[in-house]
Write a protein that holds these residues in place. Sequence first.
Motif, mmCIF file in Angstrom:
data_model
loop_
_atom_site.group_PDB
_atom_site.id
_atom_site.type_symbol
_atom_site.label_atom_id
_atom_site.label_comp_id
_atom_site.label_asym_id
_atom_site.label_seq_id
_atom_site.Cartn_x
_atom_site.Cartn_y
_atom_site.Cartn_z
ATOM 1 N N GLU A 74 -1.088 40.488 18.620
ATOM 2 C CA GLU A 74 -1.852 41.551 18.401
ATOM 3 C C GLU A 74 -1.161 42.824 19.012
ATOM 4 O O GLU A 74 -0.417 42.861 20.077
ATOM 5 C CB GLU A 74 -3.309 41.534 19.009
ATOM 6 N N LYS A 75 -1.209 43.796 17.926
ATOM 7 C CA LYS A 75 -0.405 45.062 18.274
ATOM 8 C C LYS A 75 -0.979 45.872 19.267
ATOM 9 O O LYS A 75 -0.409 47.138 19.575
ATOM 10 C CB LYS A 75 0.079 45.808 17.113
ATOM 11 N N ASP A 76 -2.219 45.754 19.352
ATOM 12 C CA ASP A 76 -3.202 46.676 20.227
ATOM 13 C C ASP A 76 -4.083 46.068 21.281
ATOM 14 O O ASP A 76 -3.816 44.574 21.578
ATOM 15 C CB ASP A 76 -3.998 47.564 19.503
ATOM 16 N N GLU A 77 -4.933 46.415 22.017
ATOM 17 C CA GLU A 77 -5.627 46.058 23.046
ATOM 18 C C GLU A 77 -6.760 45.104 22.660
ATOM 19 O O GLU A 77 -7.391 44.297 23.378
ATOM 20 C CB GLU A 77 -6.173 47.019 23.910
ATOM 21 N N ARG A 78 -6.906 44.936 21.305
ATOM 22 C CA ARG A 78 -8.103 44.071 20.676
ATOM 23 C C ARG A 78 -7.748 42.697 21.278
ATOM 24 O O ARG A 78 -8.824 41.859 21.282
ATOM 25 C CB ARG A 78 -8.064 44.057 19.370
ATOM 26 N N GLY A 79 -6.676 42.127 21.416
ATOM 27 C CA GLY A 79 -6.457 40.832 21.723
ATOM 28 C C GLY A 79 -6.387 40.590 23.087
ATOM 29 O O GLY A 79 -6.301 39.429 23.433
ATOM 30 N N LEU A 114 -9.280 37.880 24.270
ATOM 31 C CA LEU A 114 -9.244 36.791 23.864
ATOM 32 C C LEU A 114 -7.839 36.046 24.466
ATOM 33 O O LEU A 114 -8.092 34.861 25.123
ATOM 34 C CB LEU A 114 -8.774 36.629 22.226
ATOM 35 N N ALA A 115 -6.872 36.737 24.785
ATOM 36 C CA ALA A 115 -5.755 36.171 25.310
ATOM 37 C C ALA A 115 -6.278 35.805 26.832
ATOM 38 O O ALA A 115 -5.821 34.499 27.383
ATOM 39 C CB ALA A 115 -4.702 37.174 25.473
ATOM 40 N N GLN A 116 -6.955 36.424 27.592
ATOM 41 C CA GLN A 116 -7.586 36.006 28.909
ATOM 42 C C GLN A 116 -8.499 34.919 28.943
ATOM 43 O O GLN A 116 -8.315 34.098 29.515
ATOM 44 C CB GLN A 116 -8.354 37.257 29.405
ATOM 45 N N GLU A 117 -9.251 34.841 27.759
ATOM 46 C CA GLU A 117 -10.228 33.801 27.552
ATOM 47 C C GLU A 117 -9.424 32.555 27.678
ATOM 48 O O GLU A 117 -9.855 31.374 28.169
ATOM 49 C CB GLU A 117 -11.181 34.066 26.517
ATOM 50 N N LEU A 118 -8.333 32.412 26.784
ATOM 51 C CA LEU A 118 -7.678 31.204 26.269
ATOM 52 C C LEU A 118 -6.388 31.057 27.494
ATOM 53 O O LEU A 118 -5.760 29.853 27.405
ATOM 54 C CB LEU A 118 -7.245 31.294 24.975
ATOM 55 N N GLY A 119 -6.068 32.030 28.201
ATOM 56 C CA GLY A 119 -5.249 31.789 29.173
ATOM 57 C C GLY A 119 -3.701 32.143 28.450
ATOM 58 O O GLY A 119 -2.685 31.363 28.884
ATOM 59 N N ALA A 120 -3.601 32.926 27.543
ATOM 60 C CA ALA A 120 -2.549 33.137 26.628
ATOM 61 C C ALA A 120 -1.822 34.225 26.829
ATOM 62 O O ALA A 120 -2.305 35.197 27.325
ATOM 63 C CB ALA A 120 -3.165 33.026 25.008
ATOM 64 N N GLN A 121 -0.624 34.291 26.569
ATOM 65 C CA GLN A 121 0.296 35.658 26.588
ATOM 66 C C GLN A 121 0.025 36.377 25.272
ATOM 67 O O GLN A 121 -0.222 35.932 24.288
ATOM 68 C CB GLN A 121 1.708 34.800 26.750
ATOM 69 N N LEU A 122 -0.147 37.772 25.848
ATOM 70 C CA LEU A 122 -0.251 38.531 24.555
ATOM 71 C C LEU A 122 0.951 39.230 24.220
ATOM 72 O O LEU A 122 1.363 39.933 25.229
ATOM 73 C CB LEU A 122 -1.494 39.540 24.860
ATOM 74 N N VAL A 123 1.371 39.283 22.974
ATOM 75 C CA VAL A 123 2.638 39.918 22.508
ATOM 76 C C VAL A 123 2.415 40.768 21.266
ATOM 77 O O VAL A 123 1.485 40.513 20.603
ATOM 78 C CB VAL A 123 3.784 38.950 22.325
ATOM 79 N N PRO A 124 3.091 41.846 21.238
ATOM 80 C CA PRO A 124 2.531 42.889 20.087
ATOM 81 C C PRO A 124 3.235 42.678 18.670
ATOM 82 O O PRO A 124 2.611 43.095 17.548
ATOM 83 C CB PRO A 124 3.326 44.184 20.590
ATOM 84 N N SER A 125 4.157 41.386 18.588
ATOM 85 C CA SER A 125 4.840 41.334 17.349
ATOM 86 C C SER A 125 5.103 39.914 17.088
ATOM 87 O O SER A 125 5.710 39.002 18.196
ATOM 88 C CB SER A 125 6.014 42.180 17.108
ATOM 89 N N GLY A 179 -8.779 39.333 14.968
ATOM 90 C CA GLY A 179 -9.353 39.329 13.775
ATOM 91 C C GLY A 179 -10.644 38.102 13.493
ATOM 92 O O GLY A 179 -10.627 37.183 14.368
ATOM 93 N N TRP A 180 -11.417 38.337 12.486
ATOM 94 C CA TRP A 180 -12.356 37.442 12.337
ATOM 95 C C TRP A 180 -11.785 35.918 12.495
ATOM 96 O O TRP A 180 -12.355 35.028 12.945
ATOM 97 C CB TRP A 180 -13.292 37.469 11.167
#
Length: 328
Positions: A39-44, A47-58, A17-18
């Motif tokens: 983030e629960k969908d592909e929107r994240g 950003l996760a790739q940019e920051l080298g973060a893991q993306l989880v839905p919950s 989000g903003w």
Amino acid sequence: MSAQATAPRVAVVGGAGWAGSRHARAFAAAGADVAVIVEKDERGIALAQELGAQLVPSAQELDPEHLDLVVVALPTTVQPLIVADLLNRGFSVLTEKPVAADAEGAAVMAAASGVNERLMVGYTLYHHPAASIASQWVRNNDVIAVCVRSVAHKKDINSWRADPKEGGVAVVNGIHAIELVSSWFDGDPKVLTTSTSSSLYGSPVPEHVISALEFPEGAVFTMQSYWSPWQEPEGLNQGDWSLTIDVLATTGRLLWSNDSVHIWDRDGGHSVNTFEPSDLFLRQAEAAIKFCAGESPAVGFAPALHATEIADALLAAAVYGAEDVVTP
């Protein structure tokens, strides 16, 4: 919670989000390891790739043993349950302001474990260098009145901002001024009058609010808060937010306008402090890193709850009339 031998590990809930994306990038710039984006969908993904973060839905997938701080940046009505669960599971949390859309929502958090020790509420205004100057000046002077104009640039009012349960502009934007000004005075203010309008965008929420309140010791607080489709020539957060706080006292006057503070003395003296524009999200991230290492939060649960209760009374006065509203 782990010891911070190296960079603190941070998760951002609502990172796409903003506000969430600004938090995530600010913490990275402040030297934190933004380890998880929730983030629960592909929107994240980006950003996760940019920051080298893991993306989880919950947020349920977060582990307090692997994180030093969780940032929650979601619509206000959604935050209390998630924040309360995180606190009960042992996390330290920075949640977006306000603490809830109303006092009823805040009650969900009030019963959470560690709410007064492990919760910081994200009022970015506190991290502007002018805030400490204004607060100290108010403490040193006999204030008669405070007048605030707070304008946030928004092209449209849609998505969660258009949900009546979110409270409209007074809760989403004006709450900054409500919280700061209420911290300057003792007691609960009486709402003298409130007027709202939804004519500019035609949304189902108050888009423009004017209110007058009076604190027990006599200081009057007037506030105009609205969303604007027009970009202002200057303002906070890269021009997104134009803020003026005009304080009148028996001994002088203080005018805080975005990145400058003017002070006039009764004898004619005049001083000016001008600050370079700064990223308030970055300043807040730096303060939050100190918070999760053991320092007190700039704004904790109790003052944030007070501001939410005042906002409740302010909006109720617009519906029922000020004479029928009792502040907390």
